[in-house]
Design a protein around this motif. Structure first.
Motif, PDB file in Angstrom:
ATOM      1  N   LYS A   2     -12.824 -15.363 144.571  1.00 53.02           N
ATOM      2  CA  LYS A   2     -13.065 -14.458 143.451  1.00 53.02           C
ATOM      3  C   LYS A   2     -12.619 -13.045 143.814  1.00 53.02           C
ATOM      4  O   LYS A   2     -13.007 -12.508 144.854  1.00 53.02           O
ATOM      5  CB  LYS A   2     -14.549 -14.463 143.077  1.00 53.02           C
ATOM      6  CG  LYS A   2     -14.868 -13.641 141.825  1.00 53.02           C
ATOM      7  CD  LYS A   2     -16.329 -13.814 141.422  1.00 53.02           C
ATOM      8  CE  LYS A   2     -16.636 -13.026 140.141  1.00 53.02           C
ATOM      9  NZ  LYS A   2     -18.042 -13.204 139.720  1.00 53.02           N
ATOM     10  N   SER A  27      -4.935 -16.173 137.930  1.00 49.22           N
ATOM     11  CA  SER A  27      -5.893 -17.016 137.203  1.00 49.22           C
ATOM     12  C   SER A  27      -5.315 -18.391 136.894  1.00 49.22           C
ATOM     13  O   SER A  27      -6.050 -19.367 136.790  1.00 49.22           O
ATOM     14  CB  SER A  27      -6.338 -16.324 135.911  1.00 49.22           C
ATOM     15  OG  SER A  27      -5.262 -16.195 135.006  1.00 49.22           O
ATOM     16  N   GLU A  32     -10.141 -16.879 140.859  1.00 46.42           N
ATOM     17  CA  GLU A  32     -11.031 -16.342 139.832  1.00 46.42           C
ATOM     18  C   GLU A  32     -10.904 -14.819 139.867  1.00 46.42           C
ATOM     19  O   GLU A  32     -11.181 -14.190 140.886  1.00 46.42           O
ATOM     20  CB  GLU A  32     -12.475 -16.752 140.100  1.00 46.42           C
ATOM     21  CG  GLU A  32     -13.445 -16.318 139.008  1.00 46.42           C
ATOM     22  CD  GLU A  32     -14.879 -16.711 139.300  1.00 46.42           C
ATOM     23  OE1 GLU A  32     -15.775 -16.251 138.570  1.00 46.42           O
ATOM     24  OE2 GLU A  32     -15.106 -17.456 140.280  1.00 46.42           O
ATOM     25  N   GLN A  34     -11.370 -10.893 137.881  1.00 45.20           N
ATOM     26  CA  GLN A  34     -11.979 -10.050 136.856  1.00 45.20           C
ATOM     27  C   GLN A  34     -11.474  -8.625 137.048  1.00 45.20           C
ATOM     28  O   GLN A  34     -11.034  -8.255 138.140  1.00 45.20           O
ATOM     29  CB  GLN A  34     -13.503 -10.105 136.921  1.00 45.20           C
ATOM     30  CG  GLN A  34     -14.110  -9.640 138.222  1.00 45.20           C
ATOM     31  CD  GLN A  34     -15.623  -9.780 138.245  1.00 45.20           C
ATOM     32  OE1 GLN A  34     -16.224 -10.443 137.399  1.00 45.20           O
ATOM     33  NE2 GLN A  34     -16.266  -9.143 139.212  1.00 45.20           N
ATOM     34  N   ILE A  50      -9.095 -12.915 130.467  1.00 40.41           N
ATOM     35  CA  ILE A  50      -9.541 -12.226 131.672  1.00 40.41           C
ATOM     36  C   ILE A  50     -10.801 -11.425 131.346  1.00 40.41           C
ATOM     37  O   ILE A  50     -10.848 -10.710 130.351  1.00 40.41           O
ATOM     38  CB  ILE A  50      -8.456 -11.287 132.233  1.00 40.41           C
ATOM     39  CG1 ILE A  50      -7.186 -12.068 132.585  1.00 40.41           C
ATOM     40  CG2 ILE A  50      -8.976 -10.521 133.455  1.00 40.41           C
ATOM     41  CD1 ILE A  50      -7.339 -13.078 133.690  1.00 40.41           C
TER      42      ILE A  50
END
Length: 368
Positions: A2, A27, A32, A34, A50
């Protein structure tokens, strides 16, 4: 794995376009991701699929007096991530690195410019240099978008060469050609020469030198400027004061390519660039290029463009007049500008993005 990315704003600029591509590539390949944005602006680039967090709801809200709030919010969002990535220079990196230190997380920094040049514009350049050097030196990886930037962070900021990656911005020529086919009424009188410039209306882009050059040119040589920014009022005042009829501000356009296709010559006067996306977009349409002689322009286009000193409006003016008269040179530059794009394909960019983050993943001991 992540990853939390941090950027200052998500306006529709070149850096934001590149970031959206990186997020999509990651992605779609098992990462993962953000995005955290320091300030929400009126003009926002949306990124489908997103997760995006805005820390401040308005670009008018100050960063410094909100620093503890920003760091607390950022830390809460990024607490479960494996890696923090800063995607804009100086202040964005300061918040990203402080957040990483608070959370005891590794971090990477994407460098979008030549930092030693940019810091000269700061009133506190010495402290900014020291802080940015600390941030860069502590990064797991430093990703630059030009050889000039790679050299700058190594020589002037003390980053180990083994930590530095070169990731050129891509250019999607097929998409640009497709978008340029949109029908557009843009009348042109016989004998007129259309010059275009693209970019945020900001001192970095050096529009005042461009205006000084066009003040000395006849009205049949027209300049169209695509972009918005904080320097608009100053530019408008200059045009009014000098009663210039040959410069037209077109503002922001969602699809610039049908307009750009109408150009005879593309001009880029920037004092500095991390990677000149607008110039590559112009080159993808086969436009002859008249560029400031900064390292990133020369790195990409070498002998495939005409160069001038960005501090010399008279040289720009004379080069432009000479280029207009020299039809053979115009034709040569049209062909050469497009040829310069071969190493900036989307495929190469995607492979490099995945290579960099896969290597980071291995270094962090994350399972494949």
């Amino acid at each position: 794995m992540k990853i939390t990315f941090l950027i200052d704003v998500m306006r529709r600029g070149g850096a934001q376009k590149i970031l959206s591509l990186i997020l999509d590539i990651l992605s779609c390949n098992g990462f993962e991701v953000q995005l955290v944005v320091l300030k929400k602006t009126q003009d926002v680039m949306e990124i489908p699929n997103i997760k995006v967090f805005y820390l401040l709801g308005s670009e008018k809200e100050p960063l410094l007096s909100n620093s503890f709030l920003l760091l607390e919010s950022f830390s809460n969002i990024a607490k479960d991530c494996d890696l923090i990535v800063s995607f804009m220079d100086f202040i964005t990196s300061y918040y990203a690195v402080l957040g990483a230190k608070i959370l005891s997380k590794p971090y990477c920094i994407f460098v979008r410019c030549e930092p030693s040049f940019v810091e000269n514009n700061f009133s506190q350049s010495s402290i900014n240099h020291t802080l940015y050097a600390m941030c860069l030196q502590g990064a797991l990886r430093v990703v630059c978008n030009s050889r000039a930037s790679c050299k700058d962070v190594e020589v002037n900021f003390g980053v180990l060469r083994t930590k530095i990656d070169l990731l050129y911005n891509p250019i999607d020529t097929a998409k640009i050609m497709r978008l340029s086919q949109q029908a557009l009424e843009f009348p042109k009188q016989e004998g007129e020469v259309f010059c275009f410039a693209i970019g945020r209306l900001h001192t970095q882009k050096n529009y005042l030198t461009l205006l000084q050059a066009f003040k000395a040119l006849p009205n049949f040589i027209k300049l169209y400027i695509l972009g918005e920014g904080e320097q608009r009022e100053e530019i408008e005042a200059y045009l009014q004061t000098h009663q210039m009829q040959n410069v037209i501000l077109l503002g922001f356009k969602e699809n610039i390519y049908p307009l750009l296709k109408k150009a005879d010559i593309f001009i880029h006067t920037s004092y500095y660039e991390g990677f000149p996306n607008a110039v590559l977009e112009a080159a993808s349409l086969g436009l002859p290029l008249l560029l400031s002689n900064i390292p990133t322009h020369k790195e990409i286009f070498e002998d495939k463009a005409l160069f001038f000193d960005p501090y010399n409006a008279e040289e720009l003016c004379e080069n432009l007049k000479g280029l207009i008269k020299n039809t053979a040179l115009l034709a040569k530059l049209k062909k050469q500008s497009f040829e310069a794009l071969k190493q900036y394909s989307m495929e190469s960019f995607s492979k490099e993005v995945l290579r960099i983050f896969q290597e980071v993943k291995i270094a962090l001991g994350k399972p494949s």
